[in-house]
Design a protein around this motif. Structure first.
Motif, PDB file in Angstrom:
ATOM      1  N   VAL A  35       1.832  -8.476   2.898  1.00  0.00           N
ATOM      2  CA  VAL A  35       0.701  -8.947   2.091  1.00  0.00           C
ATOM      3  C   VAL A  35       1.306  -9.617   0.862  1.00  0.00           C
ATOM      4  CG1 VAL A  35      -1.363  -8.270   0.814  1.00  0.00           C
ATOM      5  CG2 VAL A  35      -0.767  -7.084   2.936  1.00  0.00           C
ATOM      6  N   THR A  36       0.997 -10.904   0.683  1.00  0.00           N
ATOM      7  CA  THR A  36       1.673 -11.661  -0.374  1.00  0.00           C
ATOM      8  C   THR A  36       0.838 -11.856  -1.627  1.00  0.00           C
ATOM      9  OG1 THR A  36       0.961 -13.748   0.627  1.00  0.00           O
ATOM     10  CG2 THR A  36       3.129 -12.904   1.267  1.00  0.00           C
ATOM     11  N   TRP A  37      -0.494 -11.778  -1.516  1.00  0.00           N
ATOM     12  CA  TRP A  37      -1.323 -12.112  -2.670  1.00  0.00           C
ATOM     13  C   TRP A  37      -2.703 -11.494  -2.533  1.00  0.00           C
ATOM     14  CZ3 TRP A  37       0.284 -14.463  -6.969  1.00  0.00           C
ATOM     15  CH2 TRP A  37      -0.665 -14.965  -7.855  1.00  0.00           C
ATOM     16  N   LYS A  38      -3.220 -10.946  -3.618  1.00  0.00           N
ATOM     17  CA  LYS A  38      -4.597 -10.439  -3.640  1.00  0.00           C
ATOM     18  C   LYS A  38      -5.498 -11.573  -4.123  1.00  0.00           C
ATOM     19  CE  LYS A  38      -6.148  -8.004  -7.031  1.00  0.00           C
ATOM     20  NZ  LYS A  38      -6.391  -7.021  -8.050  1.00  0.00           N
ATOM     21  N   ILE A  39      -6.515 -11.903  -3.354  1.00  0.00           N
ATOM     22  CA  ILE A  39      -7.469 -12.938  -3.748  1.00  0.00           C
ATOM     23  C   ILE A  39      -8.681 -12.294  -4.426  1.00  0.00           C
ATOM     24  CG2 ILE A  39      -9.022 -14.760  -2.900  1.00  0.00           C
ATOM     25  CD1 ILE A  39      -6.951 -15.185  -0.615  1.00  0.00           C
ATOM     26  N   GLY A  43      -5.872  -3.436  -4.502  1.00  0.00           N
ATOM     27  CA  GLY A  43      -4.715  -2.989  -3.760  1.00  0.00           C
ATOM     28  C   GLY A  43      -3.960  -1.952  -4.553  1.00  0.00           C
ATOM     29  N   LEU A  44      -3.806  -0.796  -3.963  1.00  0.00           N
ATOM     30  CA  LEU A  44      -3.032   0.290  -4.555  1.00  0.00           C
ATOM     31  C   LEU A  44      -1.858   0.570  -3.628  1.00  0.00           C
ATOM     32  CD1 LEU A  44      -6.101   2.580  -5.329  1.00  0.00           C
ATOM     33  CD2 LEU A  44      -4.961   1.021  -6.906  1.00  0.00           C
ATOM     34  N   SER A  45      -0.997   1.466  -3.989  1.00  0.00           N
ATOM     35  CA  SER A  45       0.155   1.752  -3.132  1.00  0.00           C
ATOM     36  C   SER A  45      -0.267   2.387  -1.806  1.00  0.00           C
ATOM     37  CB  SER A  45       1.147   2.656  -3.854  1.00  0.00           C
ATOM     38  OG  SER A  45       0.543   3.883  -4.183  1.00  0.00           O
ATOM     39  N   THR A  46      -1.459   2.993  -1.771  1.00  0.00           N
ATOM     40  CA  THR A  46      -1.901   3.682  -0.559  1.00  0.00           C
ATOM     41  C   THR A  46      -3.084   3.013   0.143  1.00  0.00           C
ATOM     42  OG1 THR A  46      -3.333   5.093  -1.899  1.00  0.00           O
ATOM     43  CG2 THR A  46      -1.136   5.935  -1.392  1.00  0.00           C
ATOM     44  N   THR A  47      -3.758   2.069  -0.506  1.00  0.00           N
ATOM     45  CA  THR A  47      -4.977   1.471   0.029  1.00  0.00           C
ATOM     46  C   THR A  47      -5.092   0.010  -0.386  1.00  0.00           C
ATOM     47  OG1 THR A  47      -6.089   3.603  -0.286  1.00  0.00           O
ATOM     48  CG2 THR A  47      -7.506   1.722   0.102  1.00  0.00           C
ATOM     49  N   ALA A  48      -5.644  -0.815   0.506  1.00  0.00           N
ATOM     50  CA  ALA A  48      -5.978  -2.200   0.158  1.00  0.00           C
ATOM     51  C   ALA A  48      -7.319  -2.536   0.809  1.00  0.00           C
ATOM     52  CB  ALA A  48      -4.906  -3.162   0.635  1.00  0.00           C
ATOM     53  N   LYS A  49      -8.209  -3.088   0.015  1.00  0.00           N
ATOM     54  CA  LYS A  49      -9.535  -3.439   0.518  1.00  0.00           C
ATOM     55  C   LYS A  49      -9.975  -4.730  -0.144  1.00  0.00           C
ATOM     56  CE  LYS A  49     -13.919  -1.246   1.528  1.00  0.00           C
ATOM     57  NZ  LYS A  49     -14.704  -0.031   1.394  1.00  0.00           N
ATOM     58  N   LYS A  66      -2.266   3.293   3.898  1.00  0.00           N
ATOM     59  CA  LYS A  66      -0.818   3.154   4.101  1.00  0.00           C
ATOM     60  C   LYS A  66      -0.349   3.610   5.486  1.00  0.00           C
ATOM     61  CE  LYS A  66       3.482   3.782   1.679  1.00  0.00           C
ATOM     62  NZ  LYS A  66       3.775   2.503   1.060  1.00  0.00           N
ATOM     63  N   GLU A  67      -1.023   4.569   6.079  1.00  0.00           N
ATOM     64  CA  GLU A  67      -0.565   5.162   7.332  1.00  0.00           C
ATOM     65  C   GLU A  67      -0.833   4.254   8.532  1.00  0.00           C
ATOM     66  OE1 GLU A  67      -0.739   9.543   9.421  1.00  0.00           O
ATOM     67  OE2 GLU A  67      -2.409   8.934   8.161  1.00  0.00           O
TER      68      GLU A  67
END
Length: 99
Positions: A35-39, A43-49, A66-67
């Motif tokens: 994942v290169t960029w949040k638009i 985004g956290l170390s354990t979750t991205a939404k 993360k899992e």
């Protein structure tokens, strides 16, 4: 994620509903592509939404923890990455979608 006979829906913020017949590809991935960029999203170390740029996929919707594993869904011109609360739940969703 809710998988029905003719559609699947990702509930909550950034979620949507798509027709099963519009799915072009469903793949179970052991590793998440870079994942290169949040638009738009979080985004956290354990979750991205939300909406992110993913290497080799471009603009993508992420609903990931993360899992691993991760499900990649190409539906129309959208790239969606999702996984459940456990590897078992993710594999179950994959089987329902890949049918």
């Amino acid at each position: 994620m809710i998988v029905a006979k003719d559609s699947f829906e990702i509930t909550g913020m950034y979620g949507d509903k798509w027709k099963i017949e519009d799915i072009e590809e469903v793949t179970l991935l052991d590793e998440m592509p870079e994942v290169t960029w949040k638009i738009n999203g979080y985004g956290l170390s354990t979750t991205a939404k939300g909406v992110f740029k993913v290497k080799e996929y471009g603009r993508s919707l992420l609903f990931i923890k993360k899992e691993s594993p991760y499900i990649y869904i190409k539906v129309g011109d959208q790239h969606v990455f999702i996984n459940g609360g456990s590897p078992e739940e993710t594999k179950e969703w994959y089987e329902e979608l890949a049918g």
